[in-house]
Design a protein around this motif. Structure first.
Motif, PDB file in Angstrom:
ATOM      1  N   CYS A 217      54.319   6.913  -8.057  1.00 32.77           N
ATOM      2  CA  CYS A 217      55.001   5.905  -7.242  1.00 32.77           C
ATOM      3  C   CYS A 217      56.257   6.474  -6.586  1.00 32.77           C
ATOM      4  CB  CYS A 217      55.358   4.696  -8.100  1.00 32.77           C
ATOM      5  SG  CYS A 217      56.180   3.381  -7.176  1.00 32.77           S
ATOM      6  N   CYS A 220      55.455   8.723  -3.669  1.00 37.33           N
ATOM      7  CA  CYS A 220      55.106   7.972  -2.459  1.00 37.33           C
ATOM      8  C   CYS A 220      56.340   7.301  -1.856  1.00 37.33           C
ATOM      9  CB  CYS A 220      54.058   6.916  -2.783  1.00 37.33           C
ATOM     10  SG  CYS A 220      52.459   7.586  -3.297  1.00 37.33           S
ATOM     11  N   GLU A 221      57.209   6.761  -2.710  1.00 33.13           N
ATOM     12  CA  GLU A 221      58.393   6.054  -2.213  1.00 33.13           C
ATOM     13  C   GLU A 221      59.310   6.986  -1.433  1.00 33.13           C
ATOM     14  OE1 GLU A 221      62.122   3.288  -3.825  1.00 33.13           O
ATOM     15  OE2 GLU A 221      60.480   3.809  -5.182  1.00 33.13           O
ATOM     16  N   SER A 277      48.527  -2.412  -7.045  1.00 36.57           N
ATOM     17  CA  SER A 277      49.557  -1.588  -6.414  1.00 36.57           C
ATOM     18  C   SER A 277      48.986  -0.232  -6.032  1.00 36.57           C
ATOM     19  CB  SER A 277      50.747  -1.409  -7.354  1.00 36.57           C
ATOM     20  OG  SER A 277      51.393  -2.649  -7.605  1.00 36.57           O
ATOM     21  N   ILE A 281      48.558   1.262  -2.228  1.00 35.54           N
ATOM     22  CA  ILE A 281      49.135   2.548  -1.824  1.00 35.54           C
ATOM     23  C   ILE A 281      48.054   3.460  -1.249  1.00 35.54           C
ATOM     24  CG2 ILE A 281      50.202   4.669  -2.694  1.00 35.54           C
ATOM     25  CD1 ILE A 281      51.737   2.870  -4.700  1.00 35.54           C
ATOM     26  N   ILE A 308      54.158  -0.110  -3.568  1.00 34.34           N
ATOM     27  CA  ILE A 308      55.244   0.593  -4.258  1.00 34.34           C
ATOM     28  C   ILE A 308      56.206  -0.365  -4.950  1.00 34.34           C
ATOM     29  CG2 ILE A 308      57.374   1.911  -3.770  1.00 34.34           C
ATOM     30  CD1 ILE A 308      55.733   3.540  -1.741  1.00 34.34           C
ATOM     31  N   VAL A 311      55.939  -1.185  -9.027  1.00 37.26           N
ATOM     32  CA  VAL A 311      55.369  -0.249 -10.001  1.00 37.26           C
ATOM     33  C   VAL A 311      56.404   0.227 -11.016  1.00 37.26           C
ATOM     34  CG1 VAL A 311      54.304   2.016 -10.309  1.00 37.26           C
ATOM     35  CG2 VAL A 311      53.513   0.512  -8.480  1.00 37.26           C
ATOM     36  N   SER A 338      59.445  10.801 -13.477  1.00 42.22           N
ATOM     37  CA  SER A 338      59.358  10.114 -12.189  1.00 42.22           C
ATOM     38  C   SER A 338      60.252  10.764 -11.153  1.00 42.22           C
ATOM     39  CB  SER A 338      59.713   8.627 -12.345  1.00 42.22           C
ATOM     40  OG  SER A 338      61.061   8.447 -12.715  1.00 42.22           O
ATOM     41  N   ILE A 372      47.412   6.504  -9.680  1.00 36.93           N
ATOM     42  CA  ILE A 372      47.906   5.274 -10.311  1.00 36.93           C
ATOM     43  C   ILE A 372      46.735   4.445 -10.828  1.00 36.93           C
ATOM     44  CG2 ILE A 372      49.051   3.058  -9.876  1.00 36.93           C
ATOM     45  CD1 ILE A 372      50.904   4.566  -7.938  1.00 36.93           C
TER      46      ILE A 372
END
Length: 390
Positions: A217, A220-221, A277, A281, A308, A311, A338, A372
């Motif tokens: 996540c 991607c963010e 989610s 994505i 996003i 998550v 993360s 994910i």
């Protein structure tokens, strides 16, 4: 619930909300001008990827320093220092004339971002203890709302051809005034004292699936923060204002997801929300890649934003109930992994984009949505998960 008076609790909650707003607005203001700065410094995609690498490196390397400061000083004082330094540094990207100058500025912006993130959340935890209902997600929703507002202002600045220099100076002045005004409304907390916990910790096998979900996540963010506008310019050949508007669309739907996420979870389950989610994505990125047209790409960005949005808070909520680690240790372990996604993937996007194009880079990033989905499938149904993790 804490015995603090209702009026004082409301004052503290408002003050911390403003600091979340300052953090989100400042960061998205910078992100909205990345394409302008790329053009200003004549950077190709690989060079931009290397430049963007400086910000998360500064963030990660400052973690031990921030942790040590919290043992000796109030989070309130450290937060004020971090936000003041951040607002001053935010003035500088527009003045950079060389690639190395922007790298240096972003390194220190990343350092102050780490200080802000840790101390503002520490303040929020202190205020949460005064309430008998959950309010933490609302704080993060305010961060996203501020991010959307900062992106919208960035769009206006780009539309009217306002240089990043003047735009970011204006943002810095306003945010510093808000900092001075609301600092008295922050929470006075004692230093944490000595701790035996390590700064960088990694999850055990029971938490690994949660860590991988958070990694995917965050990857991607931060890709969306750094590359969403540039994707529209380079892959869709959209004008600058439209490219910035695409970032606004993404921020709007991420904000919407964070303000509605709790109700959706209450009506379904954490596992179902996490699964959808991942689907959003995956499909959102693929739509932007396989149908590279204005409206289809905007729909894809909206799906990615919704995907996003919830998550990381939901993963933290589940991981915080770990049986094998204390809550703080579990969250630290998840955070470490993360942030590696936050650190590594956006520069990787730049290198792939330079070699093969941004559509290929975004196509690869879509795979994190699939990751994910795969990891969520390994989570037991929520009733069982509560038994395992409680």
């Amino acid at each position: 619930m804490d015995n603090t008076s209702v009026a004082n609790r409301a004052k503290l909650r408002t003050g911390i909300s403003i600091f979340f707003f300052i953090s989100g607005f400042g960061y998205s203001s910078w992100a909205s001008r990345i394409p302008s700065l790329q053009q200003q410094l004549h950077l190709n995609e690989a060079e931009l990827g290397a430049v963007l690498f400086a910000l998360p490196i500064g963030l990660m390397l400052t973690m031990p320093i921030t942790s040590k400061m919290l043992r000796h000083f109030s989070s309130r004082s450290i937060m004020f220092f971090g936000i003041t330094a951040f607002t001053l540094l935010l003035c500088l990207p527009g003045f950079t004339a060389y690639m190395w100058e922007l790298i240096l500025v972003l390194f220190f912006i990343g350092s102050t971002r780490n200080v802000i993130a840790i101390t503002v959340n520490a303040q929020a935890v202190g205020v949460q203890a005064m309430y008998d209902k959950p309010i933490m997600v609302t704080f993060h929703g305010i961060w996203s709302l501020a991010g959307f507002a900062g992106a919208a202002v960035g769009y206006i600045m780009v539309y009217f051809n306002v240089a990043p220099t003047y735009h970011l100076i204006g943002v810095s002045v306003v945010l510093f005034i808000l900092t001075l005004w609301f600092y008295p409304s922050s929470l006075e907390q004692a230093p944490y004292g000595q701790s035996n916990t390590t700064v960088f910790s990694f999850p055990d096998k029971d938490l690994l699936k949660f860590a991988l979900i958070a990694f995917a996540c965050m990857a991607c963010e931060n890709t969306m923060y750094d590359w969403s506008s540039i994707y529209f310019q380079k892959a869709l050949h959209a004008p600058k204002a439209t490219s910035t508007a695409a970032f606004v669309v993404y921020m709007f739907f991420m904000t919407l997801g964070r303000f509605t996420g709790d109700r959706i979870v209450a009506a379904t389950s954490i596992k179902k929300v996490l699964n959808f989610s991942g689907v959003f994505i995956l499909l959102g990125f693929l739509m932007a890649v396989l149908l590279p047209y204005l409206y289809t790409a905007l729909i894809g960005y909206a799906m990615v934003g919704m995907g996003i949005s919830c998550v990381v808070p939901l993963v933290f909520s589940m991981a915080g109930r770990s049986k094998t680690l204390k809550s703080g240790q579990a969250l630290a372990a998840i955070s470490t992994v993360s942030y590696l996604g936050f650190l590594i993937i956006p520069p990787f996007v730049g290198f792939v984009a330079q070699a093969a194009g941004l559509r290929w880079a975004f196509g690869i990033v879509s795979g994190f949505g699939a990751l994910i989905i795969m990891m969520v499938a390994r989570i037991k149904e929520e009733a069982e998960a509560d038994e395992v993790l409680a």
